[in-house]
Design an enzyme around this catalytic site. Structure first.
Site, PDB file in Angstrom:
ATOM      1  N   LYS A 248     -89.247  28.420  32.980  1.00  0.00           N
ATOM      2  CA  LYS A 248     -87.971  28.296  33.677  1.00  0.00           C
ATOM      3  C   LYS A 248     -87.063  29.494  33.361  1.00  0.00           C
ATOM      4  CE  LYS A 248     -86.574  24.074  32.686  1.00  0.00           C
ATOM      5  NZ  LYS A 248     -85.662  22.972  32.973  1.00  0.00           N
TER       6      LYS A 248
ATOM      7  N   ASP B 239     -93.171  19.981  28.138  1.00  0.00           N
ATOM      8  CA  ASP B 239     -93.295  20.156  29.576  1.00  0.00           C
ATOM      9  C   ASP B 239     -94.324  21.205  29.954  1.00  0.00           C
ATOM     10  OD1 ASP B 239     -91.403  18.228  30.421  1.00  0.00           O
ATOM     11  OD2 ASP B 239     -89.787  19.561  29.758  1.00  0.00           O
ATOM     12  N   GLY B 240     -94.805  21.924  28.958  1.00  0.00           N
ATOM     13  CA  GLY B 240     -95.862  22.884  29.233  1.00  0.00           C
ATOM     14  C   GLY B 240     -95.375  24.138  29.930  1.00  0.00           C
ATOM     15  N   TRP B 241     -94.132  24.506  29.697  1.00  0.00           N
ATOM     16  CA  TRP B 241     -93.691  25.758  30.320  1.00  0.00           C
ATOM     17  C   TRP B 241     -93.054  26.708  29.316  1.00  0.00           C
ATOM     18  CZ3 TRP B 241     -90.848  22.111  34.075  1.00  0.00           C
ATOM     19  CH2 TRP B 241     -89.744  21.493  33.440  1.00  0.00           C
TER      20      TRP B 241
ATOM     21  N   ARG C 180     -93.545  26.782  25.072  1.00  0.00           N
ATOM     22  CA  ARG C 180     -94.508  27.080  24.010  1.00  0.00           C
ATOM     23  C   ARG C 180     -95.922  27.189  24.555  1.00  0.00           C
ATOM     24  NH1 ARG C 180     -91.724  22.557  20.245  1.00  0.00           N
ATOM     25  NH2 ARG C 180     -91.165  21.801  22.302  1.00  0.00           N
TER      26      ARG C 180
ATOM     27  N   CYS D 259     -97.205  21.357  25.311  1.00  0.00           N
ATOM     28  CA  CYS D 259     -96.076  21.058  24.416  1.00  0.00           C
ATOM     29  C   CYS D 259     -95.398  19.857  25.048  1.00  0.00           C
ATOM     30  CB  CYS D 259     -95.162  22.261  24.276  1.00  0.00           C
ATOM     31  SG  CYS D 259     -94.747  23.090  25.807  1.00  0.00           S
TER      32      CYS D 259
ATOM     33  N   ILE E 277     -86.966  24.952  21.916  1.00  0.00           N
ATOM     34  CA  ILE E 277     -86.157  26.061  22.417  1.00  0.00           C
ATOM     35  C   ILE E 277     -84.824  26.186  21.702  1.00  0.00           C
ATOM     36  CG2 ILE E 277     -87.211  26.021  24.724  1.00  0.00           C
ATOM     37  CD1 ILE E 277     -84.633  24.586  25.690  1.00  0.00           C
TER      38      ILE E 277
ATOM     39  N   ASN F 280     -90.807  12.305  20.887  1.00  0.00           N
ATOM     40  CA  ASN F 280     -90.839  12.384  22.340  1.00  0.00           C
ATOM     41  C   ASN F 280     -91.277  11.089  22.993  1.00  0.00           C
ATOM     42  OD1 ASN F 280     -90.319  14.736  24.205  1.00  0.00           O
ATOM     43  ND2 ASN F 280     -91.063  15.774  22.384  1.00  0.00           N
TER      44      ASN F 280
END
Lengths: 606, 833
Positions: free
Chosen positions: A412, A372-374, A376, A370, A310, A285
């Site tokens: 999301k 973006d934190g939305w 995991r 993780c 994902i 990343n």
């Protein structure tokens, strides 16, 4: 709820009175469909459903702006389908006008909820053209500039589910603000972070400018904020996105200081940062500007939790679907299951959450992120909170948990589920939330008395994750929800749930506050959620009524029967048995109370 | 620690124990009891003890640790929790306490040191002081003890060595010494020979036992033959067999030669719709069939259904004993891991490794076969004969599974015990060889019975509300088979069992009193101890554990005591009456056929059969049969579900429980196989033993209400049915009141002193729940109706007289024939009236 349905039912009947007797016979097939208020018939048609379990079944299909409904016309094979259009991910034509073979011309529908549907039509006269086009239009309304059904429905409920979660109330329940943590409204216009909620809890010492500077160093401005605080030891769960370290290994003093403030808040000697990703992914990343906290962060330790992204999860569930639908892979079931890795992913998520919960319950504050934190991150924090806080194990508390950690913190949903969007191959789609619910189910299996809600709630949540009947899971973040006025224009799923709570209650629930649940995250003890993933298989459906629950009901009935008899006996025979009446007075008095009171009363001494 | 000093130390240590034992034996009341609270069996002596030890509790026990004292005797490793109640010296001996493990169950002893793990053998010497002692058992339990820093090092080492030296390493001959350690004392022998058999179950030892079963099933046209009374016809068959009425013993005798080991077709069970289940060994092929023979054979085989017989060949689709043994040993290895190195299968390979054991495949194939047979029987009016080469392994599995599926009686504890007695013990399953107690016949070893228990567990887990027995019961049975103590398992057939009991001297026939009191050393008596049957649970386990063998309230619908044999109410049965009499079909791999050589006497072209019998119809009836079998397949298809399994509709109690056999529906019996996986124990019941599952609590409450109802109705109409509820309470009071109450049972006390063995506790164990699971009587709240007499005994004299009067009545009723006490559960209907 009940009345509008009956109104619509009678409407439906009215329309068909005029048709011929032969027609009406067929239409009666569909007459028992209870449509929702606001639901409109679009088209109905004779069709053949190619049932993977029964073979071809003749019947009639009805398409409304909410659902696809099929009922067999043959009384011998009672096949019924009721699929919300929202669950459809893909509609394709099967065969052509010249295709040979029986039932080779029709529609092939792929659903998001682990099933596929195939319909065959007569080959003459482009018989499928209209139904295909209408289905395509109403299954993917957003791709056709139509509103989602949640905006069309006229359902009314006494209690509005939108009130179930009020951020300030939830913070107060946790004992916030206090002298270490304050509530900030810096994001009230979504300026600091457009995917975060408006109300955030941050370290007391941090200044608003600090938050802005930290936001600049965190991916998408998702700064570390408090999710949960331990009442006794004041250890906290803080969530955020990855730091923007990048290839050059940038540092940000403000971010470092900010994390140290989190650590100081309860004098944790060492702040533990859980990076949900595998180590290599975190490193990779950096190439896209992300990364992870390095040694420059004093008094912090970084632990990678090895949870895949994902895309891996999506492929894993796809493999699982392949082995359970339509037919369960029989010859090598266990090794096939193993090769999907689905349970292994579930295990990693659970064991990550266990580590978080364990750290916090032993008094150490943690930061979870993780990329973006939305995704995991939401899984880990919400599961850890479920383990730590018995409030979230109640029916309403669980709704709060989902509203808080998933909906308001910007999982999301729109991208992951693709509500009303025809683009079935979208790489952003992923069953992250399904996986979370699976983890919750695993916990309910291992702790059958610890949760106030039952499996049916989990199934209902997953059904309406796709259905688009409720506003709850629509859109990616609060900001978007505000723009689309979801709260005022659509109904919350919790309105439905809380209007008939009793069917979602676990009869075995035994409240035990202050107990941390550590599920066993081992393949030896995890199970495939058969009643969800394989529920379309008729052989499984048989098992849906839990035998234990059934027995419980039998026992309840038996108890009431005995209580009644006892009462009768004691009434009829008050004179000769003063001795008996004497000894059983306390019980007699409680017999008159309601059965449930009686039950709790009797059980308290245990 | 100097190793040299240890032996002497041990000897010194032993002496006081023996002395203690002698002392306690000389007392009339007290049996041997260690000062630290271990209640020894008569003749059992403590070899070593360690104090301040903690035992790791399993998930089922509520997890965590329990501190107490660890003992090693000749017979067991015992653990007594610190604050466990003072044992009652007058109670009958119980072989194993709740935390004990018999030495014969131990397979390996492992110690864990500061940074190492070591397998301890009788010869090994330790160079470190263990912190943990782990006992790996044959029954897949793993018991872990933690030594505290307060445990003296000497004790830690000594007890480890002692256990390592005295546990039974698998070798021939160790079994007898173990039996002697457990049961060999004079008192124990005496005690055992005075045990009464459980009268609630059928033992199939006499003609009347079999007749009772025929009557229960409503099976007409069958009789009990004692032609094998002296095992002359077949050595492995039981003394009595059930054969068609119309076959005379003289005719019968000629048939034995036609079957392997003389195991002719015998009746096992009758479905209420009128089908009979038979089992037999394979035909002896190279034998000439006399005309008369053929007539007899046909008569025996067709039983009372002259029309149709289906022979179910068991060998083809079912695992062989060798397969089962291999699968089980793989399963063991998988579940326990490599003990000495503590290496286990990596978690991500767990599922495929589990699959590769094939254990679940075998479970499934047995269930599948049994389901097929159950569906055939349901069709009515045909004979199903299970055929296996020697009729001693898989036919035991399948015949008993069929009955568990079809007969609600077999899902009760006593019904199940009777079933095992009938289809396994008496039918000559070679328990002795299959379990391989003496470790001298590895090639014969195969846990066929454990596979059967797993199958039953699968049924139980899919239909928990249709069983009265629980998985605790199955688990207890599972564990008991590893103890070489029970006559049920220590022989291959009834003949061997009879031989053994004849060899026992006549000196241990029931006598009143401790006859051998004067010879305390007679534990060295050379004769073998009498072995109890496995069903004597009182001897094995505490009441606390036994209470969990059955569901507190029996499942509804209530079990009808007698089937009438002709429950032909089902309209959709495709009657097979159009069949020509004498048709035989073979069911194999799910299809029917009638191969020419199915019945050898029919295949011989020139044989007398042709002349005297018309040729049986060939495949005309196959469709009819296949329709029956389809009922089984229907569970695979949806339509059947709506009609058969309406949860609200009245359940036909004889509708077979057909299990779902898809891969995802087959479970692993974690409570059994994963008990030992200490590192990964889920707690299926997070709220521990003190907090039972709400269903259990509710069930207890219902039971209490039921009892109260019974009580109240006695108060009013004095119906005799209350007798069943009362003895249990008095039974509980017996212990309760010996301390303070002098008014209870004044007559019974001296009697029980004089002849303690005369009074086995009334066998009401299955239903006496409130006494053991409820809180101790002292703290019982007034709202508990059943406690009335307990609480009352210390408060008002008025109640005393009542109680006293009442209990003496029950005493009088129970003691002469305690086994006549009815199952309190049968009370239900009488209450409803």
């Amino acid at each position: 709820m009940a009345s509008p349905i009956s109104v619509y039912n009678s409407n439906a009947l009215d329309t068909h009175i005029s048709s011929t007797s032969r027609e009406s016979l067929k239409m009666e097939l569909l007459a028992d469909v209870s449509l929702l208020p606001g639901e409109d018939r679009i088209i109905d048609k004779d069709i053949i459903y190619i049932c993977p379990f029964n073979g071809a079944v003749k019947g009639k299909v009805l398409i409304t702006n909410y659902r696809l409904y099929f009922k067999s016309s043959d009384a011998d094979v009672a096949v019924m389908l009721d699929v919300p259009l929202g669950a459809i991910s893909r509609v394709e034509k099967m065969g052509g006008a010249s295709s040979r073979g029986e039932n080779s011309y029709g529609l092939d529908i792929t659903c998001k909820d682990m099933r596929n549907l195939r319909f065959a039509l007569k080959q003459e006269g482009h018989s499928r053209r209209d139904i295909f086009e209408l289905l395509f239009k109403y299954a993917f309304p957003l791709s056709h500039s139509l509103p989602l059904f949640a905006y069309v429905t006229q359902e009314k409920y006494e209690e509005s589910g939108w009130n179930i979660y009020k951020p300030m109330e939830e913070f107060r329940r946790q004992g916030l603000p206090n002298n270490k943590w304050r509530i900030t409204f810096i994001n009230k216009n979504y300026e600091l972070c457009d995917t975060y909620p408006t109300v955030l809890a941050v370290p007391f010492k941090s200044k608003e400018e600090d938050l802005k500077r930290v936001a600049a160093f965190r991916s998408r401005g998702r700064i570390p904020v408090l999710s949960w605080i331990h009442r006794e030891n004041q250890a906290v769960i803080v969530r955020c996105s990855q730091p923007l370290v990048g290839m050059s290994g940038k540092r940000n003093k403000d971010d470092e200081r900010y994390l140290d403030m989190i650590r100081e808040a309860n004098d944790t000697p060492k702040l533990t940062i859980y990076d949900a990703r595998p180590n290599v992914n975190a490193v990779a990343n950096k190439a896209t500007g992300g990364g992870y906290e390095g040694d420059e962060y004093q008094n912090a330790e970084l632990i990678f939790l090895d949870i895949q992204n994902i895309h891996v999860m999506r492929e894993s569930l796809k493999k699982l679907k392949d082995i359970v639908y339509p037919n369960v892979e029989e010859s090598h079931w266990l090794s096939s299951l193993e090769s999907t890795h689905w349970l292994e992913h579930v295990k990693l998520v659970l064991s990550g959450a266990i580590q978080v919960a364990d750290k916090v319950s032993s008094g150490n504050s943690v930061v979870v992120h993780c990329s973006d934190g939305w995704d995991r991150t939401a899984q880990l924090t919400s599961l850890a909170m479920l383990m730590l806080d018995s409030h979230y194990r109640t029916l309403r508390g669980f709704q709060v948990l989902i509203e808080k950690e998933w909906i308001s913190f910007g999982h999301k949903f729109a991208s992951r589920i693709g509500h009303g969007d025809k683009n079935h191959a979208d790489q952003d789609r992923s069953p992250i939330f399904v996986q979370f619910i699976d983890c919750v189910w695993q916990m309910t299996k291992q702790f059958p008395t610890a949760f106030e809600f039952n499996e049916r709630l989990l199934l209902t949540i997953l059904d309406h994750l796709y259905s688009c009947r409720f506003g709850t899971f629509l859109y990616n973040c609060e900001n978007a929800r505000d723009q689309h006025e979801v709260r005022s224009k659509a109904v919350s799923l919790w309105s439905l749930v809380n209007s008939k709570m009793d069917i979602y209650l676990n009869p075995f629930y035994t409240p035990e506050s202050g107990r941390v649940l550590y599920p066993v995250a081992s393949m030896r003890h995890l199970e495939l959620w058969v009643t969800y993933y394989i529920r379309w298989n008729p052989r499984i459906q048989q098992q849906q009524q839990s035998p234990v629950e059934q027995r419980y009901k039998e026992l309840l009935a038996l108890r009431d029967e005995y209580l009644k008899k006892l009462e009768e006996l004691q009434l009829s025979d008050s004179s000769p048995s003063s001795r008996l009446a004497n000894s059983s007075t306390p019980n007699t008095s409680s017999t008159s109370s309601t059965p449930s009171q009686q039950y709790t009363h009797l059980q308290t001494p245990l | 620690m100097l190793t040299g000093s240890k032996t002497t130390f041990k000897v010194r240590q032993m002496l006081p124990d023996i002395k203690e034992r002698m002392l306690s034996q000389s007392g009339v009341n007290a049996r041997s009891r260690d000062v630290f609270g271990l209640r020894c069996l008569p003749g059992e002596c403590v070899l070593q003890r360690a104090v301040m030890v903690r035992k790791k509790l399993t998930a089922r026990e509520g997890r965590g640790w329990l501190s107490g004292t660890l003992f090693c005797t000749h017979f067991r490793v015992a653990f007594v929790p610190q604050d466990s109640p003072r044992p009652d010296d007058n109670a009958d001996p119980v072989l194993l306490g709740d935390h004990d493990v018999a030495l014969a169950s131990i397979e390996k002893v492992v110690v864990v040191g500061p940074n190492r793990t070591k397998l301890v053998t009788p010869n090994s010497s330790l160079k470190f002081t263990p912190e943990e002692l782990v006992l790996y058992c044959r029954d897949l339990r793993v018991i872990c003890f933690l030594f505290d820093r307060l445990t003296p090092d000497a004790q830690v080492l000594e007890i480890t060595y002692t256990i390592a030296k005295t546990y039974q390493p698998p070798k021939p001959g160790s079994v007898l010494s173990f039996q002697n350690a457990a049961l060999g004392s004079v008192e124990m022998k005496q005690f055992l020979s005075n045990r009464r058999r459980n009268a609630h179950m059928n033992w199939y030892e006499s003609v009347s036992d079999w007749e009772q079963e025929l009557e229960r099933c409503g099976a007409m046209g069958w009789r009990v033959s004692s032609v094998n009374d002296r095992f002359e016809m077949s050595t492995s068959l039981s003394r009595f067999i059930v054969v068609p009425h119309k076959v005379l013993d003289t005719e019968l005798k000629k048939s034995f030669a036609h079957f392997n080991e003389g195991r002719i077709p015998r009746w096992c069970w009758r479905h209420p719709r009128g089908s009979d289940l038979l089992r037999m060994a394979s035909f002896q092929n190279n034998i000439y069939h006399e005309k008369d023979d053929i007539r007899n054979l046909e008569m025996i085989l067709f039983g009372c259904q002259s029309s149709l017989c289906v022979v179910v060949e068991l060998a083809e689709e079912l695992p062989s004993p060798a397969d089962i043994q291999l699968a089980h040993s793989r399963l063991r290895a998988l579940c326990l891991g490599d003990i000495s190195t503590s290496v286990s299968v990596p978690d991500d390979k767990w599922l495929s490794t589990l699959e590769s054991t094939h254990w679940l495949d075998y479970t499934r194939s047995c269930l599948k076969k049994a389901s097929e047979v159950a569906c055939l029987l349901r069709g009515g009016h045909l004979t199903v004969a299970l055929q296996e080469a020697d009729d001693r392994d898989m036919s035991c599995v399948v015949s008993s599974l069929v009955q568990v599926m079809c007969d609600p009686h077999c899902r009760t504890q006593h019904g199940f015990q009777s079933l095992v007695q009938k289809e396994w013990v008496m039918a000559g399953h070679r328990f002795y060889s299959r379990v391989n107690y003496h470790r001298d016949n590895d090639k014969e070893e195969a846990p066929v019975f454990l596979l059967f228990l797993d199958c039953v567990w699968q049924l139980l887990s899919q239909y928990p509300s249709r069983f009265q027995l629980t998985d605790d019961f199955l688990l207890a049975l599972h564990d008991s088979i590893h103890l070489p103590l029970f006559s049920s398992f220590l022989a291959n057939c009834q003949r061997e069992r009879c031989k053994r009991s004849q060899n026992l001297g006549q000196s241990y026939t029931p006598v009143n009193g401790w006859r051998d009191m004067l010879h305390p050393d007679s534990s060295s008596d050379p004769s073998d101890p009498p072995l109890p049957p496995v069903w004597d649970w009182d001897l094995q386990y505490s009441k606390h554990r036994r209470d969990r063998f059955t569901q507190p309230v029996p499942p509804v619908p209530p079990l009808q005591p007698l089937l009438n044999g002709n429950l032909n109410t089902n309209p959709d049965t495709h009657r097979l009456t159009d069949t020509l009499p004498g048709s035989v079909f073979l069911l194999s791999r799910g299809t029917f056929s009638c191969p020419a050589n199915l019945l050898p006497w029919r295949s011989t072209s020139s044989g007398p059969y042709k002349k005297s019998h018309r040729r049986a119809a060939s495949s005309e009836n196959v469709p009819g049969l296949e329709r029956l079998l389809k009922a089984w397949a229907l569970t695979e298809f949806p339509q059947a579900l709506t009609s058969t399994s309406g949860p609200q509709g009245p359940l036909d109690p004889y509708e077979p429980l057909l299990p779902l056999l898809m891969g995802p529906c087959m479970g692993l019996w974690r409570e059994c196989y994963l008990r030992g996986a200490l590192h990964a124990q889920a707690f299926s019941h997070p709220i521990s033993a003190n907090h039972p599952h709400p269903v259990e609590r509710l069930a207890q409450e219902v039971q209490q209400l039921k009892d109260k109802l019974a009580q109240v109705s006695t108060g009013t109409d004095r119906s005799p049915s209350t007798k069943t509820a009362e003895p249990r309470r008095t039974d509980a009071n017996l212990n309760q009141n010996t301390n303070n109450g002098t008014f209870l049972f004044p007559a019974a006390r001296p009697q029980s002193k004089a002849a303690p063995r005369m009074t086995p506790p009334p066998t009401s164990t299955t239903t006496n729940h409130q006494t053991s699971r409820g809180p101790p009587p002292a703290s019982a709240p007034p709202s508990r109706p059943v406690r009335r007499d307990n609480g009352g005994s210390s408060s008002s004299g008025n109640k005393h007289t009542f109680l006293f009067g009442h209990s003496s009545v029950t005493e009088a009723r129970t003691y002469p024939a305690p086994n006549n006490a009815k199952l309190p559960k049968s009370n239900g209907p009488s209450l409803a009236s």
